[in-house]
Motif scaffolding. Structure first.
Motif, PDB file in Angstrom:
ATOM      1  N   SER A 146      11.498 -12.126   9.115  1.00 32.15           N
ATOM      2  CA  SER A 146      12.737 -12.476   9.809  1.00 32.15           C
ATOM      3  C   SER A 146      13.973 -12.298   8.919  1.00 32.15           C
ATOM      4  N   VAL A 147      13.785 -12.037   7.620  1.00 28.68           N
ATOM      5  CA  VAL A 147      14.936 -11.798   6.731  1.00 28.68           C
ATOM      6  C   VAL A 147      14.807 -10.378   6.166  1.00 28.68           C
ATOM      7  N   GLY A 148      15.930  -9.664   6.127  1.00 31.02           N
ATOM      8  CA  GLY A 148      15.915  -8.259   5.725  1.00 31.02           C
ATOM      9  C   GLY A 148      15.530  -8.057   4.267  1.00 31.02           C
ATOM     10  N   ALA A 149      15.009  -6.868   3.994  1.00 34.33           N
ATOM     11  CA  ALA A 149      14.591  -6.527   2.624  1.00 34.33           C
ATOM     12  C   ALA A 149      15.789  -6.021   1.830  1.00 34.33           C
ATOM     13  N   ALA A 150      15.569  -5.839   0.541  1.00 25.25           N
ATOM     14  CA  ALA A 150      16.614  -5.284  -0.324  1.00 25.25           C
ATOM     15  C   ALA A 150      16.464  -3.772  -0.365  1.00 25.25           C
ATOM     16  N   ASP A 151      17.475  -3.100  -0.907  1.00 21.25           N
ATOM     17  CA  ASP A 151      17.320  -1.667  -1.164  1.00 21.25           C
ATOM     18  C   ASP A 151      16.203  -1.507  -2.187  1.00 21.25           C
ATOM     19  N   PRO A 152      15.346  -0.475  -2.039  1.00 22.27           N
ATOM     20  CA  PRO A 152      14.264  -0.339  -3.018  1.00 22.27           C
ATOM     21  C   PRO A 152      14.815  -0.126  -4.431  1.00 22.27           C
ATOM     22  N   ALA A 153      14.143  -0.763  -5.398  1.00 18.19           N
ATOM     23  CA  ALA A 153      14.579  -0.630  -6.796  1.00 18.19           C
ATOM     24  C   ALA A 153      14.305   0.792  -7.268  1.00 18.19           C
ATOM     25  N   PRO A 154      15.183   1.350  -8.099  1.00 13.02           N
ATOM     26  CA  PRO A 154      14.920   2.698  -8.604  1.00 13.02           C
ATOM     27  C   PRO A 154      13.639   2.711  -9.442  1.00 13.02           C
ATOM     28  N   VAL A 155      12.859   3.770  -9.273  1.00 10.29           N
ATOM     29  CA  VAL A 155      11.603   3.852 -10.042  1.00 10.29           C
ATOM     30  C   VAL A 155      11.951   4.190 -11.488  1.00 10.29           C
ATOM     31  N   THR A 156      11.439   3.377 -12.406  1.00  8.90           N
ATOM     32  CA  THR A 156      11.761   3.624 -13.817  1.00  8.90           C
ATOM     33  C   THR A 156      10.732   4.588 -14.429  1.00  8.90           C
ATOM     34  N   GLU A 157      11.223   5.429 -15.303  1.00  4.97           N
ATOM     35  CA  GLU A 157      10.349   6.367 -16.012  1.00  4.97           C
ATOM     36  C   GLU A 157       9.408   5.572 -16.903  1.00  4.97           C
ATOM     37  N   ARG A 158       8.152   5.999 -16.994  1.00  7.88           N
ATOM     38  CA  ARG A 158       7.294   5.324 -17.973  1.00  7.88           C
ATOM     39  C   ARG A 158       6.818   6.327 -19.019  1.00  7.88           C
ATOM     40  N   ALA A 159       6.603   5.773 -20.219  1.00  3.90           N
ATOM     41  CA  ALA A 159       6.184   6.630 -21.323  1.00  3.90           C
ATOM     42  C   ALA A 159       4.840   7.277 -20.984  1.00  3.90           C
ATOM     43  N   GLY A 160       4.606   8.472 -21.521  1.00  6.29           N
ATOM     44  CA  GLY A 160       3.402   9.239 -21.204  1.00  6.29           C
ATOM     45  C   GLY A 160       2.107   8.495 -21.519  1.00  6.29           C
ATOM     46  N   ASP A 161       2.118   7.682 -22.577  1.00  5.52           N
ATOM     47  CA  ASP A 161       0.865   7.006 -22.927  1.00  5.52           C
ATOM     48  C   ASP A 161       0.896   5.532 -22.510  1.00  5.52           C
ATOM     49  N   ALA A 162       1.816   5.193 -21.581  1.00  7.22           N
ATOM     50  CA  ALA A 162       1.897   3.796 -21.133  1.00  7.22           C
ATOM     51  C   ALA A 162       0.647   3.435 -20.337  1.00  7.22           C
ATOM     52  N   LEU A 163       0.256   2.173 -20.445  1.00  4.96           N
ATOM     53  CA  LEU A 163      -0.847   1.680 -19.622  1.00  4.96           C
ATOM     54  C   LEU A 163      -0.315   1.342 -18.236  1.00  4.96           C
ATOM     55  N   THR A 164      -1.200   1.379 -17.253  1.00  8.04           N
ATOM     56  CA  THR A 164      -0.835   0.970 -15.896  1.00  8.04           C
ATOM     57  C   THR A 164      -1.982   0.115 -15.346  1.00  8.04           C
ATOM     58  N   ARG A 165      -1.704  -0.569 -14.256  1.00  7.25           N
ATOM     59  CA  ARG A 165      -2.750  -1.402 -13.605  1.00  7.25           C
ATOM     60  C   ARG A 165      -4.010  -0.580 -13.301  1.00  7.25           C
ATOM     61  N   PRO A 166      -3.903   0.600 -12.632  1.00  7.14           N
ATOM     62  CA  PRO A 166      -5.138   1.351 -12.359  1.00  7.14           C
ATOM     63  C   PRO A 166      -5.911   1.711 -13.622  1.00  7.14           C
ATOM     64  N   ILE A 167      -5.170   2.079 -14.676  1.00  9.44           N
ATOM     65  CA  ILE A 167      -5.864   2.479 -15.913  1.00  9.44           C
ATOM     66  C   ILE A 167      -6.601   1.295 -16.533  1.00  9.44           C
ATOM     67  N   VAL A 168      -5.931   0.148 -16.650  1.00 11.29           N
ATOM     68  CA  VAL A 168      -6.585  -0.963 -17.363  1.00 11.29           C
ATOM     69  C   VAL A 168      -7.715  -1.580 -16.535  1.00 11.29           C
ATOM     70  N   VAL A 169      -7.539  -1.619 -15.207  1.00 20.84           N
ATOM     71  CA  VAL A 169      -8.602  -2.216 -14.384  1.00 20.84           C
ATOM     72  C   VAL A 169      -9.833  -1.314 -14.399  1.00 20.84           C
ATOM     73  N   ALA A 170      -9.620   0.003 -14.289  1.00 21.46           N
ATOM     74  CA  ALA A 170     -10.760   0.930 -14.345  1.00 21.46           C
ATOM     75  C   ALA A 170     -11.452   0.827 -15.705  1.00 21.46           C
ATOM     76  N   ALA A 171     -10.676   0.759 -16.781  1.00 20.59           N
ATOM     77  CA  ALA A 171     -11.264   0.702 -18.130  1.00 20.59           C
ATOM     78  C   ALA A 171     -12.057  -0.591 -18.311  1.00 20.59           C
ATOM     79  N   LEU A 172     -11.530  -1.693 -17.804  1.00 21.76           N
ATOM     80  CA  LEU A 172     -12.240  -2.974 -17.949  1.00 21.76           C
ATOM     81  C   LEU A 172     -13.561  -2.932 -17.178  1.00 21.76           C
ATOM     82  N   LEU A 173     -13.489  -2.467 -15.930  1.00 24.48           N
ATOM     83  CA  LEU A 173     -14.710  -2.444 -15.112  1.00 24.48           C
ATOM     84  C   LEU A 173     -15.761  -1.515 -15.720  1.00 24.48           C
ATOM     85  N   ALA A 174     -15.315  -0.448 -16.371  1.00 25.19           N
ATOM     86  CA  ALA A 174     -16.262   0.478 -16.994  1.00 25.19           C
ATOM     87  C   ALA A 174     -17.024  -0.194 -18.143  1.00 25.19           C
ATOM     88  N   GLU A 175     -16.430  -1.218 -18.740  1.00 28.98           N
ATOM     89  CA  GLU A 175     -17.061  -1.894 -19.882  1.00 28.98           C
ATOM     90  C   GLU A 175     -17.961  -3.047 -19.464  1.00 28.98           C
TER      91      GLU A 175
END
Ligand SMILES: Cc1ncc(C[n+]2csc(CCOP(=O)(O)OP(=O)(O)O)c2C)c(N)n1
Length: 380
Positions: free
Chosen positions: A176-205
């Motif tokens: 019932s309340v409007g959303a905000a303008d979407p936040a600009p997507v920030t660049e991430r460093a090439g070797d940055a970790l992400t949720r998919p990477i860390v969750v997959a790596a944890l489950l693999a172990e």
């Protein structure tokens, strides 16, 4: 009239929205100068507006938010709390034992999950959705349910409550309340970790370790990467993953228990960290994925940017604290965390990936079924 129909994923209860800016302007006109709370995806518009204006202080949990707002009010600064009814339980204590007896009037905008039809929302919201209004009735707290075009009237009623020294709740139906303008997507460093990477790596172990995954996108990601009977996908109960894990670990001292937590969720009930270390749970590994935000509700900033995790984990009494922020050492750090005598705190610094969202575990199995399956895997 409020139009009600069965909802699909991400759909809203109402079709007429109060624009976020109108919401904020009306609260300013009402007198609100400072805002706190814990985010809900259905209030992300006003949340980001107040944030942009420098009027917002995110709180660790809803009880702390209400107490913070009470402090502002005691100093003569009218204040508002933004939250979701899943956090209502967190704020009942200061509501009942601080605001009501001391007659401190705070304006609370609380979204209604599990309402009006519990069947139209996730099962973890059903009980609170049905009880939110009656709990306020029982406590003698005035409230209204926001109707399209009804915000001015809600604030008028809040003003009358304020004069009587009472807090006031405006209950906000989903969408019932409007959303905000979407936040600009920030660049991430090439070797940055992400949720998919860390969750997959944890489950693999993982082998036969029990895994408890926190509320929101981390549970969804774990389910997406590898559904396993030994994973307990927390749906609600935000902030309590480590406590559940501690229960499992102390009841099963011969089995490793891994908790996959978010920074917002861990900070919500940080004191559990002291219980974990005081209990000396040598078989507990607490993995915190720090993306600096409440990603599951729209990436609103948490306060984790000011936290020194190594100092915090050591100070809380964890037996070992490991951190990782790059891809190359990730597997090594996870292996060390899984083998070290615990309790271990392992903090993984990741870049948000709000564009990668998976279905909830409950999309493919009922909560009863998932819980029963986990019970068997946990050996009970
Ligand atoms: C007590 C309570 N307050 C608020 C919410 C709404 N909520 C669901 S997930 C979430 C964000 C969790 O943030 P974090 O733990 O940092 O994990 P992330 O979403 O970033 O993966 C919030 C605020 C909730 N479910 N329960």
């Amino acid at each position: 009239m409020l139009r009600i129909r069965r909802l699909g994923e991400g759909e809203a209860v109402t079709e007429e929205k109060l624009p976020a800016r109108t919401f904020v302007t009306a609260l300013h006109e009402y007198g609100v100068r400072r805002v706190t709370g814990v985010p809900c995806g259905h209030l992300k518009g006003p949340w980001s507006e107040f944030d942009r204006l420098g009027e917002l202080t995110p709180a660790a949990n809803e009880g702390a938010a209400l107490a913070l707002a009470a402090g502002w009010e005691l100093a003569g600064t009218p204040a508002a709390v933004l939250c979701q009814n899943s956090g209502f339980g967190n704020l009942v204590n200061p509501l009942a034992s601080l605001l009501l007896p001391c007659r401190i009037p705070v304006f609370v905008a609380m979204t209604l999950r599990g309402w009006p039809d519990p069947e139209s929302d996730e099962p973890q919201h059903a009980a609170m959705g049905a009880a939110s209004e009656s709990l306020l009735d029982e406590l003698g707290v005035p409230y209204t349910v926001l109707r399209p075009g009804g915000f001015a009237e809600a604030l008028e009623r809040a003003g009358r409550a304020r004069k009587a020294g009472l807090p006031f709740f405006t209950l906000i139906p989903r969408g019932s309340v409007g959303a905000a303008d979407p936040a600009p997507v920030t660049e991430r460093a090439g070797d940055a970790l992400t949720r998919p990477i860390v969750v997959a790596a944890l489950l693999a172990e993982l082998g036969d370790e029990l895994l408890v995954t926190t509320t929101g996108y981390l549970s969804r990601q774990a389910n997406h990467e590898l559904d396993r009977p030994g994973t307990f996908y927390m749906q609600g109960s935000m902030g309590h993953a480590a406590a559940i894990g501690l229960g499992l670990a102390t009841a099963n001292p011969d089995r490793r228990v891994v908790v996959l937590d978010g920074d917002g969720a861990f900070l919500m009930h940080l004191g559990t960290g002291t219980t974990v270390s005081a209990a000396g749970a040598r078989n507990l590994v607490h993995v915190v994925v720090d993306n600096g935000c409440y990603e599951s509700t729209g990436c609103q900033a948490t306060t984790s940017s000011t936290v020194d995790w190594t100092a915090l984990g050591t100070g809380l009494g964890y037996a070992a604290v490991l951190t990782c922020r790059r891809r190359e050492p990730l597997t090594g750090q996870l292996r060390r965390a899984l083998r070290a005598p615990g309790p271990v705190l392992c903090v993984l610094d990741v870049a948000p990936t709000p564009d990668e969202v998976h279905p909830r575990a409950t999309a493919s199995a009922g909560l009863d079924e998932l819980t029963e399956r986990f019970r068997k895997a946990a050996g009970s």
